[in-house]
Design a protein around this motif. Structure first.
Motif, mmCIF file in Angstrom:
data_model
loop_
_atom_site.group_PDB
_atom_site.id
_atom_site.type_symbol
_atom_site.label_atom_id
_atom_site.label_comp_id
_atom_site.label_asym_id
_atom_site.label_seq_id
_atom_site.Cartn_x
_atom_site.Cartn_y
_atom_site.Cartn_z
ATOM 1 N N UNK A 1 0.837 -1.201 0.000
ATOM 2 C CA UNK A 1 0.000 0.000 0.000
ATOM 3 C C UNK A 1 0.873 1.252 0.000
ATOM 4 N N UNK A 2 2.012 1.211 0.685
ATOM 5 C CA UNK A 2 2.924 2.355 0.647
ATOM 6 C C UNK A 2 3.396 2.609 -0.780
ATOM 7 N N UNK A 3 3.702 1.544 -1.492
ATOM 8 C CA UNK A 3 4.140 1.706 -2.886
ATOM 9 C C UNK A 3 3.021 2.298 -3.744
ATOM 10 N N UNK A 4 1.796 1.832 -3.503
ATOM 11 C CA UNK A 4 0.658 2.408 -4.217
ATOM 12 C C UNK A 4 0.496 3.886 -3.899
ATOM 13 N N UNK A 5 0.628 4.225 -2.621
ATOM 14 C CA UNK A 5 0.447 5.612 -2.208
ATOM 15 C C UNK A 5 1.456 6.527 -2.890
ATOM 16 N N UNK A 6 2.710 6.091 -2.938
ATOM 17 C CA UNK A 6 3.743 6.881 -3.624
ATOM 18 C C UNK A 6 3.416 6.998 -5.113
ATOM 19 N N UNK A 7 2.940 5.905 -5.695
ATOM 20 C CA UNK A 7 2.570 5.950 -7.108
ATOM 21 C C UNK A 7 1.462 6.947 -7.385
ATOM 22 N N UNK A 8 0.481 7.006 -6.498
ATOM 23 C CA UNK A 8 -0.595 7.983 -6.660
ATOM 24 C C UNK A 8 -0.051 9.402 -6.560
ATOM 25 N N UNK A 9 0.857 9.634 -5.616
ATOM 26 C CA UNK A 9 1.427 10.977 -5.465
ATOM 27 C C UNK A 9 2.175 11.386 -6.724
ATOM 28 N N UNK A 10 2.927 10.469 -7.297
ATOM 29 C CA UNK A 10 3.675 10.770 -8.524
ATOM 30 C C UNK A 10 2.720 11.091 -9.669
ATOM 31 N N UNK A 11 1.638 10.322 -9.783
ATOM 32 C CA UNK A 11 0.662 10.589 -10.857
ATOM 33 C C UNK A 11 -0.003 11.958 -10.678
ATOM 34 N N UNK A 12 -0.261 12.335 -9.451
ATOM 35 C CA UNK A 12 -0.823 13.654 -9.212
ATOM 36 C C UNK A 12 0.112 14.750 -9.699
ATOM 37 N N UNK A 13 1.411 14.566 -9.453
ATOM 38 C CA UNK A 13 2.384 15.580 -9.855
ATOM 39 C C UNK A 13 2.514 15.690 -11.370
ATOM 40 N N UNK A 14 2.030 14.687 -12.091
ATOM 41 C CA UNK A 14 2.088 14.712 -13.554
ATOM 42 C C UNK A 14 0.880 15.412 -14.174
ATOM 43 N N UNK A 15 -0.083 15.820 -13.354
ATOM 44 C CA UNK A 15 -1.265 16.501 -13.892
ATOM 45 C C UNK A 15 -0.937 17.947 -14.231
ATOM 46 N N UNK A 16 -1.816 18.542 -15.031
ATOM 47 C CA UNK A 16 -1.634 19.938 -15.413
ATOM 48 C C UNK A 16 -1.702 20.856 -14.203
ATOM 49 N N UNK A 17 -2.548 20.497 -13.235
ATOM 50 C CA UNK A 17 -2.702 21.347 -12.046
ATOM 51 C C UNK A 17 -1.386 21.514 -11.306
ATOM 52 N N UNK A 18 -0.614 20.449 -11.173
ATOM 53 C CA UNK A 18 0.678 20.561 -10.495
ATOM 54 C C UNK A 18 1.756 21.093 -11.425
ATOM 55 N N UNK A 19 1.701 20.761 -12.709
ATOM 56 C CA UNK A 19 2.720 21.280 -13.621
ATOM 57 C C UNK A 19 2.668 22.806 -13.688
ATOM 58 N N UNK A 20 1.493 23.385 -13.463
ATOM 59 C CA UNK A 20 1.360 24.843 -13.501
ATOM 60 C C UNK A 20 2.115 25.528 -12.372
ATOM 61 N N UNK A 21 2.305 24.848 -11.254
ATOM 62 C CA UNK A 21 2.918 25.516 -10.097
ATOM 63 C C UNK A 21 4.280 24.944 -9.718
ATOM 64 N N UNK A 22 4.644 23.759 -10.213
ATOM 65 C CA UNK A 22 5.864 23.080 -9.764
ATOM 66 C C UNK A 22 6.990 23.287 -10.767
ATOM 67 N N UNK A 23 8.101 23.801 -10.267
ATOM 68 C CA UNK A 23 9.304 23.938 -11.079
ATOM 69 C C UNK A 23 10.063 22.622 -11.127
ATOM 70 N N UNK A 24 10.142 21.962 -9.985
ATOM 71 C CA UNK A 24 10.934 20.742 -9.873
ATOM 72 C C UNK A 24 10.419 19.935 -8.686
ATOM 73 N N UNK A 25 10.356 18.607 -8.825
ATOM 74 C CA UNK A 25 9.967 17.715 -7.736
ATOM 75 C C UNK A 25 11.112 16.757 -7.464
ATOM 76 N N UNK A 26 11.427 16.552 -6.178
ATOM 77 C CA UNK A 26 12.546 15.676 -5.825
ATOM 78 C C UNK A 26 12.270 14.979 -4.500
#
Length: 498
Positions: free
Chosen positions: A358-383
């Protein structure tokens, strides 16, 4: 009437002291091992609506309290609040009840029929009247991105997060216009002037005073003896079992069953125009609840505007992924070299295959969220770490495991080290009314009695529990029923209800 000692002025203890002292015939002494931070710079930080300010109040934490998160890692500082308000004063004051199935499982698996969802729902409903929710107009850029990203992915984006529905929505909080509000502000402060309530700070309890199975008071670490007709341990999931162990309580479940929500964070360097942290305003206002492949509602994705650590490049926000239904357990035990010092805490998170999946799934969901347009509009870099390692590095299984081992943290939601259950359940320490098995005139009222961590931030469940167990204690005092659970069980069957 009774002289009652309450040990610990945290989320539960402040409720207990306030409720018991409403009955003027009882004398209530509230003991807190830490100081009163009121009127200090620490107190100002703790009162802020912004949780990052509270986390910067380092004097509110015990610097000597350490814990291992995973089974193989090294001890790191364990953040538990020290002083009036306890851990409630240093957490984010997010208020969720958990899922109905959490409490129904308590009833079905552990025989705790007084704690099913139908039994506790009314208390949660009453407590909701004191909660606030930030309107969308008050969202931070990271809040807005999370909710918009959920909509992009076809998920509900306006759920009432007090319900069990999956999707994104505004978080409920214990707060008002001026700041976060723990049990210290909402329960204890209005009661401080009562003639029958004495609050003592810097009064750390070593052990219970026990005579032929009757608890007659407590011994403080400075050698002082305090006598009482009833003792309530509300010292929290870490200190309550330590006090019981030092007192010679021989229930095998004492200190076992420790659970918390494992969480891991992705750091976000935001674009200009989205970086500001609003002074004195909440930094977390929304959440996304998701279901994994094995259970409903067992993942939270939480945004936070601001930084709790230093990184290069600089980050301005984080997205946290957490496992909210936990099967791994750890323990709290005494340090044999310093039995009255900080306990040894081994959380042993992610030791079961279920939790790791489930932890692996949770991280995967977070990564997919960061790939959306909503996050791309505000995020310069994710690490993923302070050195700026890109999120894409998690695609490598070995890198993911190394990162998780060094990065997973707890949500400050520890429970389970003195759990409820019947006398013939060897893992149980107290009965459904909080009475310690094998000892009379002592009860536990704090998160340590929860048999499993609910899928929620635990402050609100702690208040619910303290309200109900305080009422049970008052009812027993009124009828003279102060004896322990053996007087109320036959073959492990409950006779009296809450």
């Amino acid at each position: 009437m009774a002289r009652i000692i309450v040990v610990g002025a945290g989320s539960a203890g402040c409720v207990v002291a306030a409720r018991l002292s409403q009955h003027h015939g009882h004398e209530v002494v509230l003991l807190e091992g830490g100081p009163d931070h009121a009127g200090t710079d620490v107190g100002t930080r703790l009162a802020s609506a912004n949780w990052i300010d509270a986390m910067g109040a380092t004097a509110a934490f015990d610097p000597d309290l350490l814990a291992t998160r995973l089974a193989t890692d090294a001890p790191r500082q364990y953040h538990r609040g020290r002083g009036l308000g306890g851990s409630g004063s240093v957490n984010a004051m997010l208020a969720l009840p958990g899922l109905p199935r959490d409490y129904d499982r308590w009833a079905e698996v552990y025989g705790l029929d007084d704690w099913s969802w139908s039994a506790v729902e009314g208390t949660f409903r009453a407590l909701k009247r004191d909660l606030v929710a930030t309107p969308p107009a008050g969202y931070t850029p990271t809040d807005r991105a999370l909710v918009s990203a959920a909509a992009e992915l076809g998920l509900p984006s306006d759920v009432d997060t007090h319900t069990p529905q999956d999707g994104a929505g505004t978080l409920w909080r214990h707060a008002d216009r001026t700041g976060r509000r723990s049990s210290l502000e909402t329960y204890l402060a209005p009661a401080r002037d009562r003639h029958n309530l004495l609050v003592r700070t810097d009064a750390r309890v070593d052990r219970l005073l026990v005579e032929d199975g009757d608890v007659t008071g407590v011994l403080l670490t400075d050698g002082s003896l305090l006598h009482a007709d009833q003792v309530v341990l509300s010292a929290g999931t870490i200190e309550t079992p330590a006090i019981l162990l030092r007192s010679g309580c021989d229930r095998p479940g004492v200190g076992k069953g420790l659970q918390d929500h494992p969480a891991a964070s992705i750091m976000l360097a935001l674009k200009p125009g989205h970086q500001d942290v609003r002074a004195g305003e909440s930094c977390i206002n929304a959440v996304l609840r998701l279901s994994s492949q094995v259970a409903e509602g067992d993942i939270h994705i939480l945004p936070m505007q601001g930084a709790l650590s230093v990184s290069s490049p600089q980050h301005h926000a984080v997205v946290m992924a957490a496992v909210m239904t936990v099967t791994s357990t750890g323990e709290v035990r005494l340090d044999p070299e310093r039995p009255t010092g900080p306990p040894v805490i081994a959380e042993r998170m992610l030791t079961t295959e279920r939790d790791r999946a489930v932890m692996r799934e949770a991280i995967g969901h977070a990564v997919r969220l960061l790939e959306t347009e909503a996050f791309r509009e505000i995020v310069e870099e994710a690490f993923i770490d302070a050195d700026g390692t890109p999120v894409s590095a998690l695609d490598d299984p070995d890198t993911y495991e190394r990162w998780l081992a060094g990065s997973v943290g707890d949500y400050f939601h520890a429970v389970g080290t003195a759990r409820m259950g019947s006398f013939d359940d060897p893992g149980a320490v107290v009965d459904q009314r909080g009475r310690v098995h094998g000892l009379d005139r002592v009860r536990v009222i704090d998160c340590s009695v929860m048999p499993e961590v609910p899928a929620a931030n635990t402050h609100l469940p702690a208040v619910m529990l303290a309200e109900r167990l305080s009422s049970a204690l008052l009812a027993d005092l009124a009828t003279g029923t102060q004896r322990g659970p053996l007087a109320h069980h036959q073959g492990g069957t409950r006779v009296h209800s809450l």
